[in-house]
Design an enzyme around this catalytic site. Structure first.
Site, PDB file in Angstrom:
ATOM      1  N   HIS A   1      32.559  39.678  51.062  1.00  0.00           N
ATOM      2  CA  HIS A   1      31.924  39.026  49.917  1.00  0.00           C
ATOM      3  C   HIS A   1      32.141  37.521  50.005  1.00  0.00           C
ATOM      4  O   HIS A   1      32.892  37.040  50.858  1.00  0.00           O
ATOM      5  CB  HIS A   1      32.395  39.586  48.557  1.00  0.00           C
ATOM      6  CG  HIS A   1      33.832  39.327  48.201  1.00  0.00           C
ATOM      7  ND1 HIS A   1      34.857  40.160  48.586  1.00  0.00           N
ATOM      8  CD2 HIS A   1      34.417  38.328  47.489  1.00  0.00           C
ATOM      9  CE1 HIS A   1      36.001  39.706  48.111  1.00  0.00           C
ATOM     10  NE2 HIS A   1      35.764  38.578  47.440  1.00  0.00           N
TER      11      HIS A   1
ATOM     12  N   HIS B   1      33.780  34.908  48.675  1.00  0.00           N
ATOM     13  CA  HIS B   1      34.891  34.135  48.131  1.00  0.00           C
ATOM     14  C   HIS B   1      35.656  33.534  49.299  1.00  0.00           C
ATOM     15  O   HIS B   1      35.592  34.033  50.431  1.00  0.00           O
ATOM     16  CB  HIS B   1      35.821  35.010  47.284  1.00  0.00           C
ATOM     17  CG  HIS B   1      35.293  35.312  45.923  1.00  0.00           C
ATOM     18  ND1 HIS B   1      35.823  36.314  45.121  1.00  0.00           N
ATOM     19  CD2 HIS B   1      34.286  34.758  45.197  1.00  0.00           C
ATOM     20  CE1 HIS B   1      35.163  36.355  43.965  1.00  0.00           C
ATOM     21  NE2 HIS B   1      34.224  35.425  43.997  1.00  0.00           N
TER      22      HIS B   1
ATOM     23  N   ASP C   1      38.716  33.550  50.249  1.00  0.00           N
ATOM     24  CA  ASP C   1      39.691  34.369  50.982  1.00  0.00           C
ATOM     25  C   ASP C   1      39.013  35.319  51.964  1.00  0.00           C
ATOM     26  O   ASP C   1      39.668  35.948  52.789  1.00  0.00           O
ATOM     27  CB  ASP C   1      40.580  35.154  50.012  1.00  0.00           C
ATOM     28  CG  ASP C   1      39.801  36.097  49.104  1.00  0.00           C
ATOM     29  OD1 ASP C   1      38.619  35.811  48.806  1.00  0.00           O
ATOM     30  OD2 ASP C   1      40.379  37.116  48.674  1.00  0.00           O
TER      31      ASP C   1
ATOM     32  N   HIS D   1      34.468  43.667  41.798  1.00  0.00           N
ATOM     33  CA  HIS D   1      35.199  42.410  41.841  1.00  0.00           C
ATOM     34  C   HIS D   1      34.246  41.220  41.942  1.00  0.00           C
ATOM     35  O   HIS D   1      34.512  40.150  41.387  1.00  0.00           O
ATOM     36  CB  HIS D   1      36.147  42.425  43.047  1.00  0.00           C
ATOM     37  CG  HIS D   1      36.711  41.092  43.397  1.00  0.00           C
ATOM     38  ND1 HIS D   1      37.750  40.518  42.692  1.00  0.00           N
ATOM     39  CD2 HIS D   1      36.397  40.202  44.375  1.00  0.00           C
ATOM     40  CE1 HIS D   1      38.046  39.334  43.228  1.00  0.00           C
ATOM     41  NE2 HIS D   1      37.239  39.122  44.248  1.00  0.00           N
TER      42      HIS D   1
ATOM     43  N   ASN E   1      41.493  38.222  39.860  1.00  0.00           N
ATOM     44  CA  ASN E   1      40.448  37.257  39.536  1.00  0.00           C
ATOM     45  C   ASN E   1      39.195  37.960  39.023  1.00  0.00           C
ATOM     46  O   ASN E   1      38.554  38.721  39.749  1.00  0.00           O
ATOM     47  CB  ASN E   1      40.133  36.439  40.794  1.00  0.00           C
ATOM     48  CG  ASN E   1      38.978  35.480  40.594  1.00  0.00           C
ATOM     49  OD1 ASN E   1      38.629  35.141  39.468  1.00  0.00           O
ATOM     50  ND2 ASN E   1      38.390  35.052  41.693  1.00  0.00           N
TER      51      ASN E   1
END
Length: 258
Positions: free
Chosen positions: A113, A115, A117, A176, A207
């Protein structure tokens, strides 16, 4: 001496400010790692099975380090990487470590995804002409957030092969993040759940900036239904385990305190 102290106070303050202000930063909750490692920590390795390793990188938030998991899958034709390290410098180290540790070239990278990280190090792979694959939505979000743009083939080509190993990607729905996918390794029965799945030690959902807690439970249940034979489940953060991680994620979602 006073000058040196002032410099380090400024350095740490700037680091916290940068993380808070970056629009696509992954800001975790839950217990940090008690460590004296520098902010740009070294990559750590955990062997799951003979041909599958977790690559663990670290992100800093409010002066504390948090771990992030990705996968390296060995094949007879090279290496499959799932997710970059948390930062570009760590991704550079990851690439060098793969080549030194396994003496293999990287065939392609899968992003789960958009993000930091998961994909902050995209450009490190792309400048080496290593293909980086994602869904169309992840590619769109990556562009909006200023990352390198991956090749959006995973909506159509959901099973990829390199040599003697194949992997399957599955989009279960919003959780998420709107674009989170999981990766299934059928030969080893390993499921990389990414940030859709919480570790057993997680006490909250982390988050929630891009999350949809109304749909997240159904998405996890779809993964449980599709991969009931998973022997190992790897979350985006924290310790790997079994299918209990999926059930624990559901418990966190139905908790009144989430």
């Amino acid at each position: 001496m006073r000058t040196k102290v002032s410099f380090w106070v400024f350095y740490l303050s700037f680091g916290v400010w940068f993380i808070q202000c970056h629009s696509a930063k992954e800001i975790p909750t839950g217990p940090p790692i008690p460590t004296t490692k520098p902010i740009e920590s070294s990559i750590e390795w955990n062997k799951i099975k003979e041909s599958v390793y977790i690559h663990k990188s670290f992100g800093s938030f409010q002066g504390k380090l948090y771990p992030s998991n990705g996968l390296v899958v060995l094949t007879n034709k090279g290496v499959i990487v799932i997710d970059t390290a948390w930062t570009e410098p760590q991704t550079e180290e990851l690439i060098q470590s793969i080549q030194a540790k396994f003496q293999k070239q990287i065939g392609f990278v899968i992003l789960t995804h958009a993000h930091d990280d998961r994909m902050a190090g995209v450009s490190s792979f792309q400048k080496r002409n290593i293909p980086v694959y994602s869904t169309q939505l992840t590619a769109k979000l990556a562009k909006e957030n200023g990352y390198g743009i991956p090749s959006p083939i995973l909506d159509i080509q959901t099973r990829l092969s390199l040599g003697n190993v194949s992997v399957e990607v599955f989009y279960p729905g919003h959780g998420h993040s709107p674009d989170n996918i999981v990766v299934w390794l059928p030969d080893t029965h390993i499921l990389f759940g990414g940030c859709l799945v919480k570790a057993l030690e997680a006490e909250d959902l982390g988050n929630l900036r891009d999350a949809n807690v109304m749909e997240w439970e159904s998405s996890v249940k779809r993964v449980l239904t599709r991969y009931p034979d998973a022997e190992v489940v790897v979350p985006g953060h924290g310790n790997w385990g079994k299918l209990d991680l999926l059930r624990h994620t559901i418990r966190l979602l139905v908790s009144p305190n989430h």
